[in-house]
Motif scaffolding. Structure first.
Motif, PDB file in Angstrom:
ATOM      1  N   MET A   1       0.731  -1.445   0.134  1.00 18.30           N
ATOM      2  CA  MET A   1       0.208  -0.019  -0.023  1.00 18.30           C
ATOM      3  C   MET A   1       0.905   0.955   0.585  1.00 18.30           C
ATOM      4  O   MET A   1       1.728   1.336   1.013  1.00 18.30           O
ATOM      5  CB  MET A   1      -1.083  -0.103   1.190  1.00 18.30           C
ATOM      6  CG  MET A   1      -1.547   1.054   1.568  1.00 18.30           C
ATOM      7  SD  MET A   1      -2.974   0.901   2.928  1.00 18.30           S
ATOM      8  CE  MET A   1      -4.172  -0.421   2.386  1.00 18.30           C
ATOM      9  N   ASN A   2       0.300   2.058  -0.774  1.00 18.83           N
ATOM     10  CA  ASN A   2       1.516   3.395  -0.985  1.00 18.83           C
ATOM     11  C   ASN A   2       1.119   4.543   0.008  1.00 18.83           C
ATOM     12  O   ASN A   2      -0.089   4.343   0.709  1.00 18.83           O
ATOM     13  CB  ASN A   2       1.375   3.858  -2.422  1.00 18.83           C
ATOM     14  CG  ASN A   2       0.013   4.377  -3.307  1.00 18.83           C
ATOM     15  OD1 ASN A   2      -0.983   4.835  -2.671  1.00 18.83           O
ATOM     16  ND2 ASN A   2      -0.064   4.320  -4.352  1.00 18.83           N
ATOM     17  N   GLY A   3       1.517   5.773  -0.029  1.00 18.34           N
ATOM     18  CA  GLY A   3       1.268   6.831   1.211  1.00 18.34           C
ATOM     19  C   GLY A   3       0.156   7.060   0.710  1.00 18.34           C
ATOM     20  O   GLY A   3      -1.144   7.600   1.565  1.00 18.34           O
ATOM     21  N   GLU A   4      -0.450   7.194  -0.105  1.00 15.94           N
ATOM     22  CA  GLU A   4      -1.910   8.198  -1.320  1.00 15.94           C
ATOM     23  C   GLU A   4      -2.679   6.518  -0.435  1.00 15.94           C
ATOM     24  O   GLU A   4      -4.081   7.853   0.355  1.00 15.94           O
ATOM     25  CB  GLU A   4      -1.807   7.989  -2.539  1.00 15.94           C
ATOM     26  CG  GLU A   4      -1.413   9.194  -2.820  1.00 15.94           C
ATOM     27  CD  GLU A   4      -1.891  11.002  -2.518  1.00 15.94           C
ATOM     28  OE1 GLU A   4      -2.884  11.050  -1.988  1.00 15.94           O
ATOM     29  OE2 GLU A   4      -0.944  11.735  -1.293  1.00 15.94           O
ATOM     30  N   ASP A   5      -2.643   6.283  -0.764  1.00 16.41           N
ATOM     31  CA  ASP A   5      -3.536   5.073  -0.301  1.00 16.41           C
ATOM     32  C   ASP A   5      -3.959   4.682   1.691  1.00 16.41           C
ATOM     33  O   ASP A   5      -5.076   4.760   1.798  1.00 16.41           O
ATOM     34  CB  ASP A   5      -3.507   3.271  -1.216  1.00 16.41           C
ATOM     35  CG  ASP A   5      -3.242   2.920  -2.222  1.00 16.41           C
ATOM     36  OD1 ASP A   5      -4.425   4.392  -3.145  1.00 16.41           O
ATOM     37  OD2 ASP A   5      -2.736   2.089  -2.774  1.00 16.41           O
ATOM     38  N   GLN A   6      -2.962   5.163   2.449  1.00 16.33           N
ATOM     39  CA  GLN A   6      -3.631   4.982   3.887  1.00 16.33           C
ATOM     40  C   GLN A   6      -3.497   6.327   3.577  1.00 16.33           C
ATOM     41  O   GLN A   6      -4.569   6.854   4.839  1.00 16.33           O
ATOM     42  CB  GLN A   6      -1.693   5.118   4.195  1.00 16.33           C
ATOM     43  CG  GLN A   6      -1.131   3.430   4.219  1.00 16.33           C
ATOM     44  CD  GLN A   6       0.443   3.329   4.243  1.00 16.33           C
ATOM     45  OE1 GLN A   6       1.077   4.304   3.700  1.00 16.33           O
ATOM     46  NE2 GLN A   6       0.805   2.294   4.543  1.00 16.33           N
ATOM     47  N   ILE A   7      -3.040   7.209   3.162  1.00 16.43           N
ATOM     48  CA  ILE A   7      -4.080   8.810   3.521  1.00 16.43           C
ATOM     49  C   ILE A   7      -5.789   8.955   2.999  1.00 16.43           C
ATOM     50  O   ILE A   7      -6.298   9.244   4.328  1.00 16.43           O
ATOM     51  CB  ILE A   7      -3.381  10.115   2.933  1.00 16.43           C
ATOM     52  CG1 ILE A   7      -2.157  10.048   2.749  1.00 16.43           C
ATOM     53  CG2 ILE A   7      -3.916  11.108   2.745  1.00 16.43           C
ATOM     54  CD1 ILE A   7      -1.952  10.501   4.419  1.00 16.43           C
ATOM     55  N   GLN A   8      -5.892   8.299   2.156  1.00 16.19           N
ATOM     56  CA  GLN A   8      -7.464   7.706   1.836  1.00 16.19           C
ATOM     57  C   GLN A   8      -8.049   7.295   3.285  1.00 16.19           C
ATOM     58  O   GLN A   8      -9.285   7.798   4.020  1.00 16.19           O
ATOM     59  CB  GLN A   8      -7.200   6.701   0.842  1.00 16.19           C
ATOM     60  CG  GLN A   8      -7.033   7.590  -0.554  1.00 16.19           C
ATOM     61  CD  GLN A   8      -8.248   9.109  -0.800  1.00 16.19           C
ATOM     62  OE1 GLN A   8      -8.112  10.370  -0.800  1.00 16.19           O
ATOM     63  NE2 GLN A   8      -9.742   8.706  -0.637  1.00 16.19           N
ATOM     64  N   LYS A   9      -6.815   5.824   3.232  1.00 20.23           N
ATOM     65  CA  LYS A   9      -7.905   5.179   4.731  1.00 20.23           C
ATOM     66  C   LYS A   9      -7.768   6.130   5.831  1.00 20.23           C
ATOM     67  O   LYS A   9      -8.283   6.353   7.247  1.00 20.23           O
ATOM     68  CB  LYS A   9      -6.407   4.057   5.166  1.00 20.23           C
ATOM     69  CG  LYS A   9      -6.649   3.275   4.046  1.00 20.23           C
ATOM     70  CD  LYS A   9      -8.210   2.561   4.637  1.00 20.23           C
ATOM     71  CE  LYS A   9      -8.067   0.611   2.819  1.00 20.23           C
ATOM     72  NZ  LYS A   9      -9.047   0.384   3.624  1.00 20.23           N
ATOM     73  N   ALA A  10      -6.538   6.993   6.280  1.00 18.90           N
ATOM     74  CA  ALA A  10      -6.812   8.046   7.346  1.00 18.90           C
ATOM     75  C   ALA A  10      -7.726   9.191   6.983  1.00 18.90           C
ATOM     76  O   ALA A  10      -9.063   8.953   8.224  1.00 18.90           O
ATOM     77  CB  ALA A  10      -5.943   8.850   7.241  1.00 18.90           C
ATOM     78  N   TYR A  11      -8.338   9.324   6.638  1.00 16.60           N
ATOM     79  CA  TYR A  11      -9.572  10.523   5.871  1.00 16.60           C
ATOM     80  C   TYR A  11     -11.042   9.776   6.457  1.00 16.60           C
ATOM     81  O   TYR A  11     -11.898  10.321   6.458  1.00 16.60           O
ATOM     82  CB  TYR A  11      -9.657  10.660   4.451  1.00 16.60           C
ATOM     83  CG  TYR A  11      -8.832  11.914   4.288  1.00 16.60           C
ATOM     84  CD1 TYR A  11      -8.194  12.606   4.863  1.00 16.60           C
ATOM     85  CD2 TYR A  11      -7.925  12.272   2.721  1.00 16.60           C
ATOM     86  CE1 TYR A  11      -7.459  13.869   5.068  1.00 16.60           C
ATOM     87  CE2 TYR A  11      -7.808  13.465   2.987  1.00 16.60           C
ATOM     88  CZ  TYR A  11      -6.979  13.659   3.083  1.00 16.60           C
ATOM     89  OH  TYR A  11      -6.221  14.990   3.305  1.00 16.60           O
ATOM     90  N   GLU A  12     -11.237   8.009   5.639  1.00 12.73           N
ATOM     91  CA  GLU A  12     -11.971   7.494   5.464  1.00 12.73           C
ATOM     92  C   GLU A  12     -12.261   7.067   7.659  1.00 12.73           C
ATOM     93  O   GLU A  12     -13.131   7.565   7.918  1.00 12.73           O
ATOM     94  CB  GLU A  12     -12.048   6.028   5.659  1.00 12.73           C
ATOM     95  CG  GLU A  12     -12.292   6.130   4.208  1.00 12.73           C
ATOM     96  CD  GLU A  12     -11.491   4.834   3.493  1.00 12.73           C
ATOM     97  OE1 GLU A  12     -11.501   3.740   4.039  1.00 12.73           O
ATOM     98  OE2 GLU A  12     -11.681   4.425   1.989  1.00 12.73           O
ATOM     99  N   ALA A  13     -11.015   6.637   8.093  1.00 10.52           N
ATOM    100  CA  ALA A  13     -11.168   7.052   9.255  1.00 10.52           C
ATOM    101  C   ALA A  13     -11.302   8.126   9.596  1.00 10.52           C
ATOM    102  O   ALA A  13     -12.595   8.255  11.394  1.00 10.52           O
ATOM    103  CB  ALA A  13      -9.782   6.954  10.364  1.00 10.52           C
ATOM    104  N   ILE A  14     -11.231   9.636   9.567  1.00  3.67           N
ATOM    105  CA  ILE A  14     -11.893  10.413  10.118  1.00  3.67           C
ATOM    106  C   ILE A  14     -13.312  10.782   9.990  1.00  3.67           C
ATOM    107  O   ILE A  14     -13.699  11.335  11.299  1.00  3.67           O
ATOM    108  CB  ILE A  14     -10.479  11.911   9.431  1.00  3.67           C
ATOM    109  CG1 ILE A  14     -10.151  11.864  10.320  1.00  3.67           C
ATOM    110  CG2 ILE A  14     -11.725  12.956   9.674  1.00  3.67           C
ATOM    111  CD1 ILE A  14      -8.409  12.782   9.091  1.00  3.67           C
ATOM    112  N   LEU A  15     -14.141  10.253   8.782  1.00  7.17           N
ATOM    113  CA  LEU A  15     -15.588  10.358   8.175  1.00  7.17           C
ATOM    114  C   LEU A  15     -16.169   9.333   9.344  1.00  7.17           C
ATOM    115  O   LEU A  15     -17.209   9.741   9.682  1.00  7.17           O
ATOM    116  CB  LEU A  15     -15.306  10.458   6.997  1.00  7.17           C
ATOM    117  CG  LEU A  15     -15.159  11.199   6.066  1.00  7.17           C
ATOM    118  CD1 LEU A  15     -14.762  10.370   4.360  1.00  7.17           C
ATOM    119  CD2 LEU A  15     -16.138  12.108   6.004  1.00  7.17           C
ATOM    120  N   GLY A  16     -16.043   8.290   9.790  1.00  7.23           N
ATOM    121  CA  GLY A  16     -16.082   7.544  11.014  1.00  7.23           C
ATOM    122  C   GLY A  16     -15.464   8.166  12.742  1.00  7.23           C
ATOM    123  O   GLY A  16     -15.494   7.108  13.105  1.00  7.23           O
TER     124      GLY A  16
END
Length: 167
Positions: A1-16
């Motif tokens: 998983m690259n950095g951008e994918d992990q950033i997307q996961k971070a945003y998903e966590a923030i939304l949750g």
């Protein structure tokens, strides 16, 4: 998983509303791309929202170090430093009332760094009021109201200080 994918996961966590998980994902993105200033900046924001000011400042500094010309990163770091000064001022006030001069200095510095720091104005007004300097307390709170006209606490403080001035 690259950095951008992990950033997307971070945003998903923030939304949750899972900020701890978001921090973990931002940290993984930084581990993958340690010289990415934007990742440090985003992690700094999340730390700040989680009231982890020391870590927020650390990553804000790193973001600015990596991208020295970025005014957004510079402003973010200033705002964090302002919050830090407000925290220090509150600690000064909670330990001993004779530290009011030091607290006033710290709060004024916080306002210089972040002129929109409503909390700094509110506390500064209260410090002036504690010293029976209701004119300065009232003027300080009026500045807070100018910045945030619907701030209920500021309006209440202003009314209280105005009454004290008249009596």
């Amino acid at each position: 998983m690259n950095g951008e994918d992990q950033i997307q996961k971070a945003y998903e966590a923030i939304l949750g509303h899972d900020f701890e998980l978001a921090i973990e994902w931002f940290e993984k993105a930084i581990a993958a791309e340690p010289d990415n200033a934007a990742y440090h900046y985003k992690l700094s924001i999340t730390f700040a929202r989680s009231n982890k000011l020391v870590q927020a400042i650390e990553h804000a500094k790193k973001a600015l170090e990596l991208e020295a010309g970025n005014e957004g990163y510079r402003y973010h770091l200033q705002v964090l430093h302002a919050r830090e000064l407000v925290d220090h001022a509150q600690k000064e006030l909670s330990t001993k009332s004779e530290h009011a001069e030091r607290a006033i200095f710290l709060l004024k510095e916080a306002i210089v760094l972040d002129p929109l720091a409503i909390e700094a104005y509110l506390i500064l007004g209260e410090v002036f009021a504690l010293r029976n300097d209701y004119a300065r307390a009232y003027q300080t709170i009026l500045e807070a109201i100018r910045l945030e006209p619907n701030h209920e606490l500021a309006k209440q403080q202003a009314a209280r200080y105005k009454r004290k001035l008249k009596s």
